[in-house]
Structure formats: C-alpha cells, structure tokens
Write a protein that holds these residues in place. Sequence first.
Motif, PDB file in Angstrom:
ATOM      1  N   GLU A  17       0.912  -1.336   0.068  1.00 57.43           N
ATOM      2  CA  GLU A  17       0.141  -0.070  -0.004  1.00 57.43           C
ATOM      3  C   GLU A  17       0.835   1.223   0.034  1.00 57.43           C
ATOM      4  N   TYR A  18       2.087   1.152   0.708  1.00 58.13           N
ATOM      5  CA  TYR A  18       3.094   2.377   0.620  1.00 58.13           C
ATOM      6  C   TYR A  18       3.708   2.157  -0.500  1.00 58.13           C
ATOM      7  N   HIS A  19       3.768   1.328  -1.327  1.00 55.27           N
ATOM      8  CA  HIS A  19       4.631   1.302  -2.766  1.00 55.27           C
ATOM      9  C   HIS A  19       5.986   0.757  -2.442  1.00 55.27           C
ATOM     10  N   VAL A  20       6.076  -0.028  -1.325  1.00 57.71           N
ATOM     11  CA  VAL A  20       7.237  -0.679  -0.976  1.00 57.71           C
ATOM     12  C   VAL A  20       7.045  -1.966  -1.603  1.00 57.71           C
ATOM     13  N   ASP A  21       7.524  -2.203  -2.784  1.00 56.04           N
ATOM     14  CA  ASP A  21       7.039  -3.347  -3.385  1.00 56.04           C
ATOM     15  C   ASP A  21       8.307  -4.418  -3.630  1.00 56.04           C
ATOM     16  N   LYS A  22       9.310  -3.969  -3.337  1.00 50.01           N
ATOM     17  CA  LYS A  22      10.609  -4.676  -3.181  1.00 50.01           C
ATOM     18  C   LYS A  22      11.042  -5.127  -1.784  1.00 50.01           C
ATOM     19  N   TYR A  23      10.579  -6.380  -1.265  1.00 50.32           N
ATOM     20  CA  TYR A  23      11.054  -6.721   0.047  1.00 50.32           C
ATOM     21  C   TYR A  23      11.234  -8.067   0.040  1.00 50.32           C
ATOM     22  N   GLY A  24      11.984  -8.745   1.002  1.00 52.34           N
ATOM     23  CA  GLY A  24      12.139 -10.038   1.229  1.00 52.34           C
ATOM     24  C   GLY A  24      11.324 -10.709   2.194  1.00 52.34           C
ATOM     25  N   ILE A  25      10.997 -12.095   1.969  1.00 49.56           N
ATOM     26  CA  ILE A  25      10.203 -12.777   2.910  1.00 49.56           C
ATOM     27  C   ILE A  25      10.823 -14.016   3.255  1.00 49.56           C
ATOM     28  N   LYS A  26      11.194 -14.495   4.275  1.00 50.69           N
ATOM     29  CA  LYS A  26      11.448 -15.729   4.619  1.00 50.69           C
ATOM     30  C   LYS A  26      10.988 -16.433   5.699  1.00 50.69           C
ATOM     31  N   PHE A  27      10.871 -17.551   5.728  1.00 53.17           N
ATOM     32  CA  PHE A  27      10.313 -18.542   6.743  1.00 53.17           C
ATOM     33  C   PHE A  27      11.629 -18.650   7.872  1.00 53.17           C
ATOM     34  N   SER A  28      11.375 -18.564   8.985  1.00 51.52           N
ATOM     35  CA  SER A  28      12.391 -18.495   9.856  1.00 51.52           C
ATOM     36  C   SER A  28      13.148 -19.762  10.097  1.00 51.52           C
ATOM     37  N   GLY A  29      12.417 -20.757   9.920  1.00 50.65           N
ATOM     38  CA  GLY A  29      12.946 -22.057  10.323  1.00 50.65           C
ATOM     39  C   GLY A  29      12.228 -22.577  11.612  1.00 50.65           C
ATOM     40  N   SER A  30      11.666 -21.724  11.935  1.00 47.11           N
ATOM     41  CA  SER A  30      10.859 -22.318  13.314  1.00 47.11           C
ATOM     42  C   SER A  30       9.412 -21.865  13.258  1.00 47.11           C
ATOM     43  N   ARG A  31       9.000 -20.718  13.737  1.00 50.59           N
ATOM     44  CA  ARG A  31       7.628 -20.640  14.002  1.00 50.59           C
ATOM     45  C   ARG A  31       7.054 -19.490  13.146  1.00 50.59           C
ATOM     46  N   GLY A  32       8.041 -18.667  12.440  1.00 47.12           N
ATOM     47  CA  GLY A  32       7.328 -17.580  11.707  1.00 47.12           C
ATOM     48  C   GLY A  32       8.037 -16.955  10.739  1.00 47.12           C
ATOM     49  N   PHE A  33       7.821 -15.741  10.330  1.00 46.72           N
ATOM     50  CA  PHE A  33       8.318 -15.293   9.063  1.00 46.72           C
ATOM     51  C   PHE A  33       9.319 -13.970   9.267  1.00 46.72           C
ATOM     52  N   HIS A  34       9.997 -13.648   8.280  1.00 49.43           N
ATOM     53  CA  HIS A  34      11.046 -12.484   8.529  1.00 49.43           C
ATOM     54  C   HIS A  34      10.786 -11.496   7.151  1.00 49.43           C
ATOM     55  N   ILE A  35      10.463 -10.579   7.382  1.00 47.62           N
ATOM     56  CA  ILE A  35      10.286  -9.626   6.239  1.00 47.62           C
ATOM     57  C   ILE A  35      11.280  -8.238   6.117  1.00 47.62           C
ATOM     58  N   CYS A  36      12.004  -8.330   5.184  1.00 46.90           N
ATOM     59  CA  CYS A  36      13.196  -7.571   4.982  1.00 46.90           C
ATOM     60  C   CYS A  36      12.886  -6.316   4.043  1.00 46.90           C
ATOM     61  N   VAL A  37      13.194  -5.225   4.455  1.00 51.16           N
ATOM     62  CA  VAL A  37      12.995  -3.881   3.343  1.00 51.16           C
ATOM     63  C   VAL A  37      14.612  -3.599   3.524  1.00 51.16           C
ATOM     64  N   PRO A  38      15.060  -3.507   2.603  1.00 50.05           N
ATOM     65  CA  PRO A  38      16.505  -3.177   2.363  1.00 50.05           C
ATOM     66  C   PRO A  38      16.821  -1.825   2.911  1.00 50.05           C
ATOM     67  N   TRP A  39      18.131  -1.628   3.543  1.00 48.93           N
ATOM     68  CA  TRP A  39      18.366  -0.383   4.318  1.00 48.93           C
ATOM     69  C   TRP A  39      18.544   0.737   3.247  1.00 48.93           C
ATOM     70  N   ASN A  40      18.775   0.310   2.160  1.00 49.32           N
ATOM     71  CA  ASN A  40      19.029   1.519   0.874  1.00 49.32           C
ATOM     72  C   ASN A  40      17.794   1.913   0.450  1.00 49.32           C
ATOM     73  N   ALA A  41      16.536   1.567   0.998  1.00 47.45           N
ATOM     74  CA  ALA A  41      15.182   2.033   0.486  1.00 47.45           C
ATOM     75  C   ALA A  41      14.857   3.206   1.503  1.00 47.45           C
ATOM     76  N   PHE A  42      15.747   3.528   2.382  1.00 45.11           N
ATOM     77  CA  PHE A  42      15.470   5.085   3.223  1.00 45.11           C
ATOM     78  C   PHE A  42      16.335   5.599   2.913  1.00 45.11           C
ATOM     79  N   PRO A  43      15.912   7.116   3.201  1.00 40.50           N
ATOM     80  CA  PRO A  43      16.765   8.235   2.948  1.00 40.50           C
ATOM     81  C   PRO A  43      18.176   8.199   3.535  1.00 40.50           C
ATOM     82  N   LYS A  44      19.211   8.672   3.310  1.00 43.16           N
ATOM     83  CA  LYS A  44      20.382   8.406   3.985  1.00 43.16           C
ATOM     84  C   LYS A  44      20.459   9.479   5.160  1.00 43.16           C
TER      85      LYS A  44
END
Length: 172
Positions: A17-44
């Motif tokens: 909804e915020y047009h952050v359409d490039k992010y990573g999703i991964k199963f943690s290997g245990s009970r949940g998921f990790h979602i990663c927005v890359p650091w370079n997506a934010f202003p310096k």
Amino acid sequence: MEGAKIAAMAVCEFLEEYHVDKYGIKFSGSRGFHICVPWNAFPKEIDYKPTELQYPEMTRIIINYIRERIRKKLLAELQKTVPDEQNKISEAVKKNNPYDLIDIENSWGPRHLFRAPYSFNEKTWFVSLPLSLEELKNFTVSMANLQNFKAGKNFFVEGANAEKLLMEALDW
C-alpha cells in the motif's frame, strides 16, 4: 503457523500500500516469518542525522506504526481463519488486540542476530527459506524440509523505496 502466515501477509500487503514493492520474505525455520526492507530503501539522513545511526529506534517506530495500522485487519483475518478452540480469539476481539494471539516482534536491539537464508534452524532442522508472496500464501512447513526445498530465491532485494512509509511512521 496459520496465524504467523496471516500476520506476514498483512505486513506485506501494508508495505505494498506504501508502494514498498521490493522486500524479502523468508520462513524463519521455526515459528514465523521474517520480512526484510533493504536499508538503501530509506533516505541517507533524517533530521540532519545519518539514518544508519538511528538504528534500532527508527526501525522500532516503523514496526510499531505497521502493528498499529494493521491491528483491525489482522484481528478480523485471525477471527475468520483460525479456529477459536479455547476462546483466545474471542478474548483478543474484546480487547481489540491481535498481539495476544500472534506476535510481530518489535523489541530487538543492535545485537539481534538474524538467521541467514538457506541456513538450518538448529532446533527444528527446517531451512530458513526465502519465499515469494505467492509461496507465502500457500506455505506449509513441509516446504522447508531439507528434502523438499528448492534454492534460488534471493531474500535481500534492491530497489525499494520506503521513504513515504518512514516519514508517516515518524509523524505518527
């Protein structure tokens, strides 16, 4: 696991909804998921301070903003999808708090470790498995078994822009 999947989907939909359409999703290997927005997506810089020096406070603000904004939707999805065998969902609905049922972690600090994609969870021996949004929708734990998983997805993505999300979270 169904609750964790619902929570991860709600976060991903919110990011889009915020047009952050490039992010990573991964199963943690245990009970949940990790979602990663890359650091370079934010202003310096934010308020004339390097963004990199505002970790983990800035990320906690973003996470808490997301948690608050998806609260009602998350509760409604849990209510309609997860069986209420012990009246836990009914209690969460009364308190308007889905976080009594599932967690979207917001308390990590600068020394928080992050399991590498495709590594094994030492307790479950499931693979920490990168997923597409479509794979998340249909995820079952068996997909992370050593015999079943297929390598090839990249968890760390490039080219996202999360400036609007950050600014609204900080204003919030």
